[in-house]
Scaffold this motif. Structure first.
Motif, short mmCIF file in Angstrom:
data_model
loop_
_atom_site.label_atom_id
_atom_site.label_comp_id
_atom_site.label_asym_id
_atom_site.label_seq_id
_atom_site.Cartn_x
_atom_site.Cartn_y
_atom_site.Cartn_z
N ARG A 220 0.81 -1.22 0.00
CA ARG A 220 0.00 0.00 0.00
C ARG A 220 0.84 1.27 0.00
O ARG A 220 0.31 2.37 -0.10
N ALA A 221 2.18 1.11 0.13
CA ALA A 221 3.08 2.26 0.13
C ALA A 221 4.32 1.92 -0.67
O ALA A 221 4.71 0.74 -0.76
N CYS A 222 4.95 2.94 -1.25
CA CYS A 222 6.15 2.75 -2.06
C CYS A 222 7.26 2.15 -1.20
O CYS A 222 7.54 2.64 -0.10
N TYR A 223 7.89 1.10 -1.69
CA TYR A 223 8.95 0.45 -0.92
C TYR A 223 10.17 1.33 -0.74
O TYR A 223 10.96 1.15 0.19
N ALA A 224 10.36 2.34 -1.64
CA ALA A 224 11.55 3.17 -1.60
C ALA A 224 11.39 4.40 -0.72
O ALA A 224 12.29 4.74 0.06
N CYS A 225 10.24 5.09 -0.82
CA CYS A 225 10.08 6.36 -0.10
C CYS A 225 8.95 6.35 0.92
O CYS A 225 8.83 7.27 1.72
N GLY A 226 8.10 5.32 0.90
CA GLY A 226 7.03 5.22 1.89
C GLY A 226 5.76 5.96 1.55
O GLY A 226 4.80 5.95 2.33
N THR A 227 5.70 6.62 0.37
CA THR A 227 4.50 7.34 -0.03
C THR A 227 3.35 6.37 -0.27
O THR A 227 3.54 5.31 -0.88
N SER A 228 2.14 6.73 0.20
CA SER A 228 0.97 5.88 -0.01
C SER A 228 0.68 5.76 -1.51
O SER A 228 0.79 6.74 -2.25
N LEU A 229 0.31 4.57 -1.94
CA LEU A 229 0.04 4.31 -3.35
C LEU A 229 -1.46 4.17 -3.58
O LEU A 229 -2.15 3.52 -2.80
N TRP A 230 -1.92 4.78 -4.65
CA TRP A 230 -3.34 4.72 -4.97
C TRP A 230 -3.59 4.07 -6.31
O TRP A 230 -4.31 3.13 -6.45
N CYS B 173 6.48 4.20 -6.52
CA CYS B 173 5.75 5.35 -7.02
C CYS B 173 5.68 5.33 -8.55
O CYS B 173 6.63 4.89 -9.21
N PRO B 174 4.60 5.83 -9.14
CA PRO B 174 4.46 5.83 -10.59
C PRO B 174 5.23 6.98 -11.25
O PRO B 174 5.70 7.90 -10.56
#
Length: 209
Positions: free
Chosen positions: A168-178, A203-204
């Protein structure tokens, strides 16, 4: 148990403790030194609780379980329920490999959340208050350029928080993914004989880590 083999053991967080994951440069700025002995002494005095150091880039301050649910600081993340942490044997004091910067000891409880929360902005302020650029600084090698999250090496499972582990979050930066997330690959790890491998996402659109 991996401790018997001299390796860190993967323990589930959110049970006996949570772990505040702090970037190494932030800790070094807060204590005023990157030298292991100085860092250990300063953290022991400031936090009065056990701290793990992963030389790959992180410090983990062990705090009371349940902290992840109330944590609000953007300067660090917290490993809580359904996450895992590589915990070294109590006699692993570094400097190579995952080790204790501040080891558990009789009478030493978990780190105080308030003390950890105070350490973070102190480090951030010191990092922002660097000396002006001079000719000697200009001769230093330029920092490595940022790279897209999807090109960042995938860490072991023990370094992912619960949101990253669940995809549910980017493995590199931790940003939530939608939506539009990029497939990253597999994060690997074991807890004893139990395989904890999981697929991770980034992240995309080539966002930078």
């Amino acid at each position: 148990m991996d401790w018997n083999l001299g390796r860190p053991a993967l323990l589930r967080t959110g049970v006996a403790f949570d772990a505040v994951r702090i970037r190494e440069p932030l800790v070094h700025a807060a204590v005023g030194s990157p030298h292991p002995e100085r860092v250990s002494d300063e953290l022991a005095e400031a936090l009065d609780g056990p701290v793990i150091h992963d030389p790959a880039a992180w410090y983990y301050a062990l705090v009371r379980a349940g902290t992840a649910g109330t944590w609000r600081s953007p300067l660090a993340t917290v490993k809580g329920r359904d996450s895992w942490l590589a915990v070294p044997r109590v006699d692993r004091l570094g400097p190579i490999g995952v080790h204790w910067a501040v080891p558990p000891a009789p009478g030493r409880r978990l780190c105080q959340i308030e003390a950890v929360s105070m350490l973070l902005p102190a480090g951030q302020e010191k990092r922002g208050g660097l000396a002006p650029v001079t000719a000697s600084i200009e001769r230093r090698p330029a920092p490595a350029p940022l790279r897209p999250c999807s090109e960042t090496p995938i860490p072991p499972v023990g370094e992912l928080d619960s949101e990253q582990y669940a995809g549910r979050a980017c493995y590199a930066c931790g940003t939530s993914l939608w939506r539009g997330a990029e497939y990253g690959g597999w994060a690997r790890g074991f807890a004893g004989v139990h395989n904890l491998d999981t697929e991770v996402w980034a992240c995309p659109n080539g966002e930078l880590a």
